[in-house]
Design a protein around this motif. Sequence first.
Motif, PDB file in Angstrom:
ATOM      1  N   UNK A   4      -0.791  -7.862   4.734  1.00 40.41           N
ATOM      2  CA  UNK A   4      -1.188  -6.680   5.006  1.00 40.41           C
ATOM      3  C   UNK A   4      -0.083  -6.277   6.147  1.00 40.41           C
ATOM      4  N   UNK A   5       1.426  -5.984   5.453  1.00 40.24           N
ATOM      5  CA  UNK A   5       2.357  -5.448   6.905  1.00 40.24           C
ATOM      6  C   UNK A   5       2.951  -4.673   5.852  1.00 40.24           C
ATOM      7  N   UNK A   6       4.529  -3.926   7.147  1.00 38.10           N
ATOM      8  CA  UNK A   6       5.454  -3.461   7.146  1.00 38.10           C
ATOM      9  C   UNK A   6       6.748  -4.057   7.624  1.00 38.10           C
ATOM     10  N   UNK A   7       7.203  -4.308   6.547  1.00 35.76           N
ATOM     11  CA  UNK A   7       8.735  -5.533   6.455  1.00 35.76           C
ATOM     12  C   UNK A   7       9.857  -4.685   5.920  1.00 35.76           C
ATOM     13  N   UNK A   8      10.852  -5.686   5.733  1.00 34.08           N
ATOM     14  CA  UNK A   8      12.407  -4.760   6.202  1.00 34.08           C
ATOM     15  C   UNK A   8      12.566  -5.245   4.680  1.00 34.08           C
ATOM     16  N   UNK A   9      11.896  -6.407   4.316  1.00 35.26           N
ATOM     17  CA  UNK A   9      12.505  -7.140   2.937  1.00 35.26           C
ATOM     18  C   UNK A   9      11.564  -6.200   1.734  1.00 35.26           C
ATOM     19  N   UNK A  10      12.705  -6.886   1.025  1.00 41.09           N
ATOM     20  CA  UNK A  10      12.153  -6.395  -0.472  1.00 41.09           C
ATOM     21  C   UNK A  10      10.817  -6.570  -0.653  1.00 41.09           C
ATOM     22  N   UNK A  11      10.037  -5.705  -0.925  1.00 36.85           N
ATOM     23  CA  UNK A  11       8.947  -5.762  -2.220  1.00 36.85           C
ATOM     24  C   UNK A  11       8.829  -5.571  -3.237  1.00 36.85           C
ATOM     25  N   UNK A  12       8.140  -6.755  -3.378  1.00 40.15           N
ATOM     26  CA  UNK A  12       7.638  -7.189  -5.050  1.00 40.15           C
ATOM     27  C   UNK A  12       6.258  -6.737  -5.286  1.00 40.15           C
ATOM     28  N   UNK A  13       5.473  -6.390  -6.362  1.00 39.59           N
ATOM     29  CA  UNK A  13       4.152  -5.906  -6.856  1.00 39.59           C
ATOM     30  C   UNK A  13       3.702  -7.282  -7.506  1.00 39.59           C
ATOM     31  N   UNK A  14       4.768  -7.422  -8.298  1.00 44.76           N
ATOM     32  CA  UNK A  14       4.287  -8.224  -9.462  1.00 44.76           C
ATOM     33  C   UNK A  14       3.767  -9.619  -8.051  1.00 44.76           C
ATOM     34  N   UNK A  15       4.528 -10.209  -7.276  1.00 41.66           N
ATOM     35  CA  UNK A  15       4.169 -10.831  -6.378  1.00 41.66           C
ATOM     36  C   UNK A  15       2.594 -10.857  -5.640  1.00 41.66           C
ATOM     37  N   UNK A  16       2.717  -9.410  -4.992  1.00 43.89           N
ATOM     38  CA  UNK A  16       1.020  -9.275  -4.777  1.00 43.89           C
ATOM     39  C   UNK A  16       0.609  -9.510  -5.416  1.00 43.89           C
ATOM     40  N   UNK A  17       0.531  -8.870  -6.101  1.00 42.56           N
ATOM     41  CA  UNK A  17      -0.758  -9.468  -7.875  1.00 42.56           C
ATOM     42  C   UNK A  17      -0.744 -10.629  -7.398  1.00 42.56           C
ATOM     43  N   UNK A  18       0.098 -11.746  -7.929  1.00 44.72           N
ATOM     44  CA  UNK A  18      -0.450 -12.975  -7.586  1.00 44.72           C
ATOM     45  C   UNK A  18      -1.014 -12.954  -6.639  1.00 44.72           C
ATOM     46  N   UNK A  19      -0.389 -13.015  -5.533  1.00 43.82           N
ATOM     47  CA  UNK A  19      -1.217 -13.322  -4.167  1.00 43.82           C
ATOM     48  C   UNK A  19      -2.997 -12.782  -4.110  1.00 43.82           C
ATOM     49  N   UNK A  20      -3.570 -11.642  -5.218  1.00 45.15           N
ATOM     50  CA  UNK A  20      -4.687 -11.404  -4.813  1.00 45.15           C
ATOM     51  C   UNK A  20      -5.411 -12.093  -6.315  1.00 45.15           C
ATOM     52  N   UNK A  72     -14.322  -6.169  -3.369  1.00 44.51           N
ATOM     53  CA  UNK A  72     -13.171  -6.445  -3.701  1.00 44.51           C
ATOM     54  C   UNK A  72     -13.136  -8.325  -3.867  1.00 44.51           C
ATOM     55  N   UNK A  73     -12.020  -8.741  -4.956  1.00 42.32           N
ATOM     56  CA  UNK A  73     -12.293 -10.230  -4.193  1.00 42.32           C
ATOM     57  C   UNK A  73     -10.843 -10.512  -3.290  1.00 42.32           C
ATOM     58  N   UNK A  74      -9.525  -9.367  -3.673  1.00 41.07           N
ATOM     59  CA  UNK A  74      -9.166  -9.488  -2.634  1.00 41.07           C
ATOM     60  C   UNK A  74      -8.166  -8.182  -2.542  1.00 41.07           C
ATOM     61  N   UNK A  75      -7.242  -7.884  -1.321  1.00 39.20           N
ATOM     62  CA  UNK A  75      -6.221  -6.901  -1.671  1.00 39.20           C
ATOM     63  C   UNK A  75      -5.161  -7.174  -0.914  1.00 39.20           C
ATOM     64  N   UNK A  76      -4.271  -6.303  -0.976  1.00 45.65           N
ATOM     65  CA  UNK A  76      -2.813  -6.490  -0.384  1.00 45.65           C
ATOM     66  C   UNK A  76      -2.076  -5.607  -0.383  1.00 45.65           C
ATOM     67  N   UNK A  77      -1.345  -4.554   0.545  1.00 47.59           N
ATOM     68  CA  UNK A  77      -1.251  -3.511   0.860  1.00 47.59           C
ATOM     69  C   UNK A  77       0.354  -4.220   1.665  1.00 47.59           C
ATOM     70  N   UNK A  78       1.753  -3.063   1.086  1.00 51.11           N
ATOM     71  CA  UNK A  78       3.039  -3.757   1.938  1.00 51.11           C
ATOM     72  C   UNK A  78       3.746  -2.616   1.760  1.00 51.11           C
ATOM     73  N   UNK A  79       3.987  -2.182   3.524  1.00 55.70           N
ATOM     74  CA  UNK A  79       5.062  -0.817   3.021  1.00 55.70           C
ATOM     75  C   UNK A  79       6.278  -1.523   3.590  1.00 55.70           C
ATOM     76  N   UNK A  80       7.221  -1.189   2.999  1.00 58.69           N
ATOM     77  CA  UNK A  80       8.766  -1.116   3.296  1.00 58.69           C
ATOM     78  C   UNK A  80       9.713  -0.104   4.583  1.00 58.69           C
ATOM     79  N   UNK A  81       9.972  -0.538   5.152  1.00 57.60           N
ATOM     80  CA  UNK A  81      10.875   0.070   6.023  1.00 57.60           C
ATOM     81  C   UNK A  81      12.574   0.454   5.768  1.00 57.60           C
ATOM     82  N   UNK A  82      12.769   0.763   6.735  1.00 54.86           N
ATOM     83  CA  UNK A  82      14.751   0.681   5.930  1.00 54.86           C
ATOM     84  C   UNK A  82      14.708   1.261   5.427  1.00 54.86           C
ATOM     85  N   UNK A  83      16.302   0.878   4.894  1.00 56.80           N
ATOM     86  CA  UNK A  83      17.387   2.294   3.642  1.00 56.80           C
ATOM     87  C   UNK A  83      16.543   1.242   2.401  1.00 56.80           C
ATOM     88  N   UNK A  84      16.256   2.088   1.807  1.00 56.06           N
ATOM     89  CA  UNK A  84      15.880   2.171   0.063  1.00 56.06           C
ATOM     90  C   UNK A  84      16.734   3.082  -0.999  1.00 56.06           C
TER      91      UNK A  84
END
Length: 137
Positions: A4-20, A72-84
């Motif tokens: 669960x984070x806010x980041x300036x880095x590129x985010x991937x829903x696929x990587x998040x799905x793998x993590x949960x 739930x077994x697991x969850x993840x949430x990531x919001x990106x900031x910066x220019x997209x």
Amino acid sequence: MVRAEVTEAHISVTELADAVHDAAAGAVVTFEGVVRNHDADRGVSGIGYSCHPTAGQIVKEIARDVAERRRVRALGVVHRVGDLAVGEAALAVAVSSDHRAVAFATCGEIVEEVKKRLPVWKRQTFSDGTSQWSNLA
């Protein structure tokens, strides 16, 4: 909660799905909020997201609050900031649960809570070069 984070880095829903992912889960549900190329009748070329310094802590609180109410077994949430650019992910959510109904409901609840509680503001840049802020209090 795996992430669960806010980041300036590129985010991937696929990587998040793998993590949960969990072998005991019967469902993994994801949401990927992406920058679209229009807003109503105006062309959009990109969005710049800014956030309050507490945004990272608030997204963790959202994830924790939802996880405490849901089975739930697991969850993840990531919001990106910066220019997209158009097509890039601004919000990724992934939820694993024993059953699909819980996973879908939990994913939807997280998205709505992020939209309601996370102090993030956006500046849309339009195809004509003008820009407009939104989500301001």
